[in-house]
Design an enzyme around this catalytic site. Structure first.
Site, mmCIF file in Angstrom:
data_model
loop_
_atom_site.group_PDB
_atom_site.id
_atom_site.type_symbol
_atom_site.label_atom_id
_atom_site.label_comp_id
_atom_site.label_asym_id
_atom_site.label_seq_id
_atom_site.Cartn_x
_atom_site.Cartn_y
_atom_site.Cartn_z
ATOM 1 N N GLU A 237 0.836 -1.195 0.000
ATOM 2 C CA GLU A 237 0.000 0.000 0.000
ATOM 3 C C GLU A 237 0.873 1.248 0.000
ATOM 4 O OE1 GLU A 237 -3.316 2.428 2.667
ATOM 5 O OE2 GLU A 237 -2.794 0.358 3.189
ATOM 6 N N LYS A 369 -7.770 -15.606 16.071
ATOM 7 C CA LYS A 369 -7.985 -15.235 14.673
ATOM 8 C C LYS A 369 -9.422 -14.838 14.351
ATOM 9 C CE LYS A 369 -4.229 -18.184 12.932
ATOM 10 N NZ LYS A 369 -3.783 -18.781 14.191
ATOM 11 N N ASP A 445 2.193 -14.351 12.558
ATOM 12 C CA ASP A 445 1.038 -14.955 11.888
ATOM 13 C C ASP A 445 0.112 -13.831 11.408
ATOM 14 O OD1 ASP A 445 -1.231 -16.292 11.083
ATOM 15 O OD2 ASP A 445 -1.265 -17.675 12.773
ATOM 16 N N HIS A 543 -2.579 10.148 -1.248
ATOM 17 C CA HIS A 543 -2.753 8.834 -1.870
ATOM 18 C C HIS A 543 -2.645 8.924 -3.392
ATOM 19 C CE1 HIS A 543 -3.773 5.589 1.009
ATOM 20 N NE2 HIS A 543 -3.920 6.614 1.830
#
Length: 560
Positions: A237, A369, A445, A543
């Site tokens: 990004e 998660k 993770d 951006h």
């Protein structure tokens, strides 16, 4: 099928010399359309040529007369309709005769040229499993090609290549080629060379065919607890690293940030079932009785020299009991460690509760998660709060906004807006952005970004309204510096950059705790910069500048 007995071992790459292939390829004559004609070629051609031009001449004259007389062109007689059919039929014949013969002669010459160079053969067979690829890997030989065919046909299991060949690099290369033949598409852009496939065997990834490249940038220095850190961030990004870097600059110019570790404990919560709710309640009371905790701790701690049971929390649903164990795990993230300890306790409990039915080692009361209120309230992994006071001058010159504007935006966006959205642990601007980038760079993770990004960002004016106090509170940062992806070369290098590589011998757990503080400090920098950009109306502009590529990607793709 034992591939090591069937084929000789592959010689080392340093002594392998790629020899040109001398296999002969005798081209098969391609039948032409004219071979099927029942009449002599010149008579047939003369007939259709005459038919085509005669009918075309007749129709052109008829259409000219209609135009002169004002008759619509779409009104046709039976004779004209027949002429149109004959025109189309003769055109199809002439196109088929001359067009197909021309193309086939072109293909025939091209096939003869390709057959002379074995490395450029492209099979025209419609069966995808026999499809030859244009490019080749270094060292790909006939023995490997035999194994590829065996994998494609199902004679050899793809997952057993490493064990059968004893060479992880070669196994990955063969599997990659087999996958390409099965799907009929190439993966030229997927990285392959320059990776240690031995390092992931049995630990990080099964059935590898390559690796994905993710660029790594650095933000910093981040002045945190008196130390400076260059924070590695793996992301695709644009603007993310630049924005976090600006936040680090603002923090540094204002004297730095302070991060405090509030709690450190990984959790695992099995679900067990009894015949009655009364019996499940008896086990709940037993586990929550402080008298039994020491005994259970001894049983639990046998699983590892670093695992230390801290707490047991129970929740009952009918005759089902959910038991949430919390323990310290040293410098490891600790999921496997706590699971082994839980299994020890469950086996021990079977002695006094033989009617206990263990449904699953994880009953989602952990909770791993997935967003969960229990993590937001009780915490999981490392619970950290990080704060800084940003001076009015830095807010104005570096962040290009004002203290009152930031305070108001934080209240309306991060607090009120998130509450309206019904957010769970999402009272922030973009904590997940920074957490994910640092996680990927350091071998954590990535899926645990979900609960690790639980964060509430607070901003208020201090020092008579001149300066800005900003803080992030993150109750469940799940990180480790040993095990899993932290051992890979690139990820290990990023951990070393932060000074937290591996286990801390003097004080077990210190490296993982410091990494959690760095994550929180990085989130603080990211929150500060993004909120300032929104407040100053710079978000879209930045951006457009950093997150838009002007390169012609279609031209690049054509070169691959």
């Amino acid at each position: 099928m034992d591939l090591r007995r069937k084929l000789p071992p592959k010689p080392p790459s340093s002594t392998t010399t790629k020899q040109p292939s001398h296999r002969s390829h005798s081209p098969t004559p391609i039948p032409k359309a004219s071979d099927a004609l029942p009449l002599p070629l010149y008579l047939t051609n003369t007939f259709f040529f005459t038919l085509f031009f005669s009918v075309a001449y007749y129709l052109l004259h008829r259409w000219r007369d209609k135009i002169r007389s004002g008759t619509p062109l779409h009104v046709v007689t039976l004779t004209e309709l027949s002429a149109i059919v004959l025109l189309i039929a003769s055109f199809i014949y002439l196109l088929g005769f001359f067009g197909i013969d021309f193309v086939q002669s072109f293909i025939s010459r091209e096939n003869e040229q390709l057959n002379n160079d074995d490395h450029n053969v492209i099979s025209t067979n419609n069966v995808l499993s026999d499809r030859r690829l244009v490019y080749d890997y270094d060292g790909f030989d006939n023995d490997d090609d035999v194994i590829v065919k065996s994998v494609v046909s199902g004679e050899v299991n793809s997952y057993s290549l490493e064990a059968s060949l004893g060479d992880c690099y070669r196994a990955a290369k063969i599997r990659r080629r087999a996958v390409e033949r099965i799907v009929g598409r190439e993966v030229l852009g997927l990285g392959f060379e320059g990776f240690d496939y031995e390092s992931i065997l049995g630990q990080c990834c099964e059935m590898p065919i390559g690796y994905v490249q993710v660029p790594v940038g650095v933000a910093g220095p981040l002045l945190l607890n008196g130390g400076e850190f260059m924070v590695p961030m793996a992301t695709t990004e644009g603007c993310l690293v630049a924005s976090t870097n600006r936040g680090c600059k603002a923090i540094c110019l204002s004297g730095g940030a302070t991060a405090i570790l509030l709690k450190d404990g990984m959790t695992r919560a099995p679900v067990v079932r009894f015949a009655t709710a009364e019996r499940a309640s008896q086990l709940k009371f037993y586990l929550e009785d402080g008298v039994n905790f020491d005994t259970l701790s001894v049983v639990f701690n046998k699983s590892s020299r670093f695992a230390r049971l801290q707490n047991i929390q129970c929740s009952i649903a009918g005759k089902n009991l959910y038991i949430r164990f919390t323990c310290s795990t040293g410098d490891a993230m600790g999921m496997n460690m706590v699971s082994k300890g839980v299994q020890n306790v469950l086996d021990f409990l079977q002695n006094d509760f033989p009617d206990m039915d263990v449904i699953g080692i994880s009953g989602n009361f952990c909770s791993d998660k997935k967003p969960a209120a229990v993590n937001w309230i009780e915490g999981r992994g490392k619970s950290v709060v990080c704060e800084a006071v940003i001076t009015e001058e830095v807010v104005r010159k570096v962040l290009k906004t004002t203290v009152p504007a930031l305070v108001e935006l934080n209240m309306l966006k991060n607090l009120t807006g998130s509450a309206i959205a019904g957010s769970l642990g999402g009272f922030n601007a973009h904590a997940a952005n920074i957490v994910s980038a640092v996680f990927i760079a350091t071998g954590q993770d990535p899926a645990q970004n979900i609960e690790s990004s639980h964060c509430i960002t607070m901003m208020e004016a201090v020092n008579n309204g001149k300066d800005l106090h900003v803080s992030v509170t993150m109750p469940s940062i799940e990180v480790g510096t040993v095990g899993g992806g932290t051992q890979l070369a690139s990820q290990s290098a990023c951990l070393n950059l932060l000074g937290v590589k591996g286990a801390c011998i003097e004080s077990p757990g210190s490296n993982a705790q410091l990494l959690a503080r760095i994550v929180a400090g990085s989130v603080l920098a990211g929150e500060l910069s993004l909120m300032s950009a929104i407040s100053a109306g710079q978000l879209v502009k930045s951006h457009m500048k950093y997150n838009r590529s002007s390169r012609d990607m279609s031209a690049i793709a054509s070169k691959v």
